[in-house]
Write an enzyme that holds these catalytic residues in place. Sequence first.
Site, short mmCIF file in Angstrom:
data_model
loop_
_atom_site.label_atom_id
_atom_site.label_comp_id
_atom_site.label_asym_id
_atom_site.label_seq_id
_atom_site.Cartn_x
_atom_site.Cartn_y
_atom_site.Cartn_z
N ARG A 64 13.88 2.82 4.45
CA ARG A 64 13.24 2.56 3.15
C ARG A 64 11.80 3.09 3.15
O ARG A 64 11.36 3.74 2.19
CB ARG A 64 13.27 1.07 2.86
N LYS A 118 14.13 -8.11 -5.62
CA LYS A 118 13.38 -9.37 -5.58
C LYS A 118 13.07 -9.83 -7.00
O LYS A 118 12.83 -9.02 -7.89
CB LYS A 118 12.09 -9.18 -4.79
N ARG A 175 16.78 -1.85 -0.04
CA ARG A 175 16.66 -2.91 0.96
C ARG A 175 18.05 -3.14 1.53
O ARG A 175 19.06 -2.93 0.86
CB ARG A 175 16.14 -4.20 0.32
N HIS A 186 9.10 -2.37 -6.70
CA HIS A 186 7.91 -3.18 -6.48
C HIS A 186 7.39 -3.71 -7.82
O HIS A 186 7.21 -2.93 -8.76
CB HIS A 186 6.80 -2.36 -5.81
N TYR A 220 1.63 3.26 0.90
CA TYR A 220 2.22 4.55 1.27
C TYR A 220 1.24 5.70 1.08
O TYR A 220 1.43 6.77 1.63
CB TYR A 220 3.51 4.79 0.48
N HIS A 256 14.79 -1.03 7.22
CA HIS A 256 13.53 -0.93 6.50
C HIS A 256 12.75 0.33 6.88
O HIS A 256 11.93 0.81 6.09
CB HIS A 256 12.68 -2.19 6.74
#
Length: 312
Positions: free
Chosen positions: A258, A187, A150, A281, A290, A255
């Site tokens: 990414r 995150k 990110r 994730h 994806y 992004h």
Amino acid sequence: MSSAAVDEWTGRYLAELATQRKLSAHTIAAYGRDLAELARLAGHADWPALTHFDIRRFAAKLHADGQSPTSIARKLSGWRGFFEWLSRQTTLSANPVEGVRAPRRAKRLPKALAVDDAVKLMDNQTHGHPEPAELCDRAMFELLYSSGLRVSELAGLDVHHVAARDGQAASLGWLELETQEVVVTGKGNKMRRVPVGAPACTALQAWLAVRPPARDGSQALFLSTRTTRISARVVQSRLKAHAIKAGMPVHVHPHVLRHSFASHLLQSSGDLRAVQELLGHASITSTQIYTSLDFQHLAAVYDRAHPRAKVK
């Protein structure tokens, strides 16, 4: 219900929104339009007698007429508020809008570059005797695509790990060039290690050889022209300018790199769990989108190659 009765109910409700909730004239006008649409759909039906099934039918009609899920959701929200108010004015057994949901929004697939475009973007960078800023850009762009970071993770990287001391926080992310890895905090403050490809390592070494000391004495890996830690916004603007110069067919932001990293890796390996770990994730559900991109790639190959793919 007569139009006069409809006008009376809506007029009283909108007046209360203006006087008690102090909503803007623009917002009140929007509520008025949504209630006018409800009146059109309900026809002569008595509003207090409308049921859950009536509202579901109205929502389906709006969807069939081509209105977007977002627009329908907004209207349902406005109708729900109106019937809550109406329940205080009349005998209303239940709010007919409760539990009625708008149609699901179509999932927007993340944009990813074609493999050839990604390679072209990475190769179309420094030539001759590049300036330090060019070497910094090359290292940043290579690392974004190589490791799927990110942009906030990229900007937060330090040259090496710095321990907390004298009220200064420890590194949130750092480079480990010897092992060809970066450690990042994603995150939910979840830390992960991500491999760094050979071209990115080469670009990072070239940048580190000319990297000036940071103005504030920090160990920030990537620096702005003022020798302060680079910001996400600067990374975005530099990448956009580089992509335009390289003749990319789409707008490229961090992004996109990414997404390209994840899509290209999944196309080659088919290992969804590995891609999930590399992206950081928490849930594999976030990574499964994806697989749609991968199918799109396969479908495009089929369309180009199979003799029966298209009707002649």
